[in-house]
Design an enzyme around this catalytic site. Sequence first.
Site, mmCIF file in Angstrom:
data_model
loop_
_atom_site.group_PDB
_atom_site.id
_atom_site.type_symbol
_atom_site.label_atom_id
_atom_site.label_comp_id
_atom_site.label_asym_id
_atom_site.label_seq_id
_atom_site.Cartn_x
_atom_site.Cartn_y
_atom_site.Cartn_z
ATOM 1 N N LYS A 137 1.350 4.343 -2.717
ATOM 2 C CA LYS A 137 1.045 5.477 -2.409
ATOM 3 C C LYS A 137 2.325 7.059 -2.345
ATOM 4 O O LYS A 137 2.083 8.130 -3.282
ATOM 5 C CB LYS A 137 0.997 6.282 -1.041
ATOM 6 C CG LYS A 137 -0.742 5.484 -0.460
ATOM 7 C CD LYS A 137 -1.619 6.058 -1.771
ATOM 8 C CE LYS A 137 -3.138 5.646 -1.656
ATOM 9 N NZ LYS A 137 -4.611 5.633 -2.064
ATOM 10 N N TYR A 194 0.779 -1.668 0.301
ATOM 11 C CA TYR A 194 -0.080 -0.366 0.281
ATOM 12 C C TYR A 194 0.664 1.336 -0.038
ATOM 13 O O TYR A 194 0.587 2.406 -0.838
ATOM 14 C CB TYR A 194 -0.609 -0.571 1.348
ATOM 15 C CG TYR A 194 -1.995 1.569 1.200
ATOM 16 C CD1 TYR A 194 -3.233 0.753 0.241
ATOM 17 C CD2 TYR A 194 -1.788 2.064 2.197
ATOM 18 C CE1 TYR A 194 -3.722 2.465 0.099
ATOM 19 C CE2 TYR A 194 -2.127 3.609 1.980
ATOM 20 C CZ TYR A 194 -3.188 3.039 1.520
ATOM 21 O OH TYR A 194 -4.113 4.283 1.313
#
Length: 255
Positions: free
Chosen positions: A164, A160
């Site tokens: 980002k 994740y």
Amino acid sequence: MSTCPQTPSFRLDGRRALVTGASRGIGFACAAALTQAGAHVVLAARDAKQLEECVSAIRAEGGSAEAVLMDVTDPRNIASIIEGLGDLDILVNNAGIARHGPMTATAVEDFDAVLGVNLRGAYFVTQAVARGMTTRGRGGVILSISSQMGHVGGVDRSVYAATKHAIEGMTKSAAIELGPHGIRVNTVCPTFIRTPLTEKTFSDPEKAGWIASKIKLGRIAELEDVMGAVVFLASDAAAMITGASLLVDGGWTAG
């Protein structure tokens, strides 16, 4: 007598916006915020029923909205759908997924799924909207809902956080390329907000305690905290802001 400078407007009347992943959580909140500021918003997601419920809720409050089915993992589908929407002034890339777990246990399928939505999807939605904005020659605003995890790391969040951090790099490069066309490109980086995506994390006492210890303001962020940030960056009040990250993290990344 001198006259006072006037604050630029935070209103978005007459502008058309597209919000991806808009059928729930942060995406729906972003769409509602933009309509409350006067924009017409196209809500995009894969769940037709939830999309229609969101559009109905916005219209019930006097907002202007419509729904479109979109799978951000299909670039060809993205391009044709966005072309059919006509002129867009604002994009909010919000579609995202998370499959958290230890880095040493990450399955290839989970890695590909998260990158496919969070990075690949955002990239090609941005590309399609930017093409329309540059052709029209009237400028525009492109926002991506990133995360504080685009600036720091976190337990069980290697994949994740990778997506980002990549969104942050994409945003800076896009801001350089698109600036001459009058297109501003920024990210909004929230901390943990209680949504369906984060419910599993909050249900774990150890992880919930970790979150509480990191947020200096002493409370969990609400959807409204993101809504104000999105309206600001989409408006003329942020006319000189591009290639930037607006951290809505309660001080998490301050140290």
